[in-house]
Structures are given as structure tokens and as C-alpha cells.
Write an enzyme that holds these catalytic residues in place. Structure first.
Site, short mmCIF file in Angstrom:
data_model
loop_
_atom_site.label_atom_id
_atom_site.label_comp_id
_atom_site.label_asym_id
_atom_site.label_seq_id
_atom_site.Cartn_x
_atom_site.Cartn_y
_atom_site.Cartn_z
N LYS A 12 46.65 51.15 31.48
CA LYS A 12 47.85 51.55 31.02
C LYS A 12 48.66 51.47 32.45
CE LYS A 12 46.04 56.40 32.72
NZ LYS A 12 45.97 57.46 32.12
N HIS A 70 34.22 30.71 48.85
CA HIS A 70 33.52 29.49 49.32
C HIS A 70 33.95 28.44 48.38
CE1 HIS A 70 30.05 31.39 51.50
NE2 HIS A 70 30.12 32.21 50.85
N ARG A 75 41.43 44.36 34.34
CA ARG A 75 42.62 44.34 33.23
C ARG A 75 43.44 45.29 33.02
NH1 ARG A 75 41.60 46.49 28.41
NH2 ARG A 75 39.31 47.04 28.05
N THR A 115 40.37 39.87 40.12
CA THR A 115 40.59 38.58 40.60
C THR A 115 42.12 38.10 40.28
OG1 THR A 115 40.22 37.92 38.17
CG2 THR A 115 38.08 38.15 39.89
#
Length: 233
Positions: free
Chosen positions: A228, A158, A225, A210
Site C-alpha cells: 500500500k 558476487h 512488492r 531487490t
């Protein structure tokens, strides 16, 4: 050999190899389930844009704009899934693709009525039950990638740049999602617009992705994130 006979024969052979005497019962159960799916597939096939081999279609499956859906061999769509074909590039499934029960594939927005880009799924890839594939900005999934239950892909976002105007009135912007070959996207993962997942990457359950995930990496968390790497040293 048709797809129904093929599935029953494969299951029968597995049970025989395991030394089980249940193969006769299982064969009958599979025939009772698979035969109606094959009949639904036979009724759907003439409406599809193109088809290679007869698809298996579960109970309560909703198909819209079937002429924009193109399938490879051995497509399986489980009960109560929804596939909307209305899109610029259509919906394209490779060979051996499976769509889990209750999964929604929606390339076009209900709100803006804009015609979205569509979806491409490679050979042997699968969507587990309850996935949501929002492919208005375009989604590409490589060969032999697995998306777990409840995975959500949103190839649009959006617009909210003007604080004086409500978000709904500002519309959306599209950006494609790409998932490489041989990936495992575990249950409950959310992938936002513009993200690329490299070949062989794994995303842990519940993660919100993201930004781009490198090939062979294992990511998790909110926001996701690197945890490994699976890549050889």
C-alpha cells in the site's frame, strides 16, 4: 551538561511527570550503566577522525581504524557492536545516532581485501541489535530512519557470470544502497545492492528488497512488492 547527566535527567523527568516514585532508583541504575560507557567514549574520542560531543560506548565494542570514523553529538554504541572504519569515504554518523548491540558495520571485504566505500548515517537514525551493514559499495541512511533488529544491507554482490569458474574466484561487484529520511525498515529485512528506499517508506518484517521502493510506500514479501502507500492522496 554532559551526555551522562543529560540522559539521567531526561529519564528522571519522564518518571516524575508520570507520577512515579521510582526515579531515584532508575537514576542510580542509569548512572551505573552510563558512566562506564562515557569513560569508554572518552578513551575512544581522541582516536576518532572527528567527534562532536562525547560518545557512549558499550562493553566489548570493537572499533577498527578509528581515524576514519567521524561522529556527531550523542552517539551511542551498545555492547559488542563492531565498527570497521577502513573505507574510501570513511564512516560518518550524524547527531543522535544509535548502534544496537551486536551490530556489525563492515565496509571492506574480508575475501578480496578491497577497500570499500563506507557508510553515512543521518541525524537521529538508529540501527537496532544484530544488524549487518555491508557497506563496501556505499550505504547512505537519511535522517530519523529506523532499522529494526537483524536488518541486513549488502551493497555488493558476487559475480557468477562464468559457469566454468567458481563463484568465489570471480569476485564481487559494488552498487550503493540508499535509504531515505524517515523510513522504517522492520526486523529481519534484507536489502540487496543497488536499491534505493524513498523517504518515508516502510518495509515489512522479513522482506527481501531487490528493487527500488518509492517514497511513502509500504512494501513486504519475498521478493518485496508494494502492499500500500502512505503518501497523501
Amino acid at each position: 551538561m554532559g551526555i551522562v547527566d543529560k540522559i539521567i535527567a531526561e529519564q528522571r523527568e519522564r518518571l516524575r511527570e508520570a507520577g512515579s516514585d521510582r526515579w531515584r532508583i532508575v537514576s542510580a541504575q542509569l548512572a551505573a550503566k552510563v558512566a562506564p560507557m562515557a569513560l569508554r567514549g572518552a578513551l575512544l574520542a581522541p582516536r576518532l577522525g572527528s567527534v562532536r560531543g562525547m560518545p557512549l560506548i558499550g562493553r566489548g565494542v570493537r572499533i577498527r581504524n578509528a581515524h576514519l570514523i567521524h561522529t556527531g553529538k550523542d552517539l551511542v554504541v551498545e555492547d559488542f557492536a563492531e565498527i570497521q572504519g577502513l573505507s574510501r569515504d570513511g564512516i560518518r554518523f550524524g547527531d543522535g545516532v544509535s548502534i544496537g548491540s551486536g551490530t556489525l558495520i563492515r565496509p571492506s571485504s574480508y575475501y578480496s581485501r578491497a577497500i570499500g566505500v563506507g557508510l553515512v548515517m543521518g541525524n537521529g537514525s538508529s540501527l537496532s541489535p544484530g544488524c549487518y551493514i555491508g557497506c563496501s559499495g556505499g550505504v547512505t541512511i537519511g535522517d530519523k530512519s529506523m532499522l529494526g533488529p537483524g536488518v541486513r544491507l549488502f551493497a555488493e554482490d558476487h559475480v557468477m557470470s562464468d559457469p566454468t569458474v567458481d563463484v568465489k574466484s570471480q569476485g564481487v561487484e559494488w552498487s550503493p544502497i540508499t535509504i531515505g529520511a524517515g523510513c522504517w525498515i522492520a526486523s529481519g529485512v534484507t536489502i540487496t545492492s543497488g536499491v534505493t528506499i524513498g523517504d518515508g517508506a516502510v518495509v515489512a518484517a522479513g522482506a527481501v528488497v531487490t528493487r527500488d521502493v518509492p517514497a511513502g510506500a509500504v512494501w513486504g514479501g519475498i521478493p518485496a512488492r508494494e502492499l500500500k502507500s502512505r503518501a497523501p492522496e
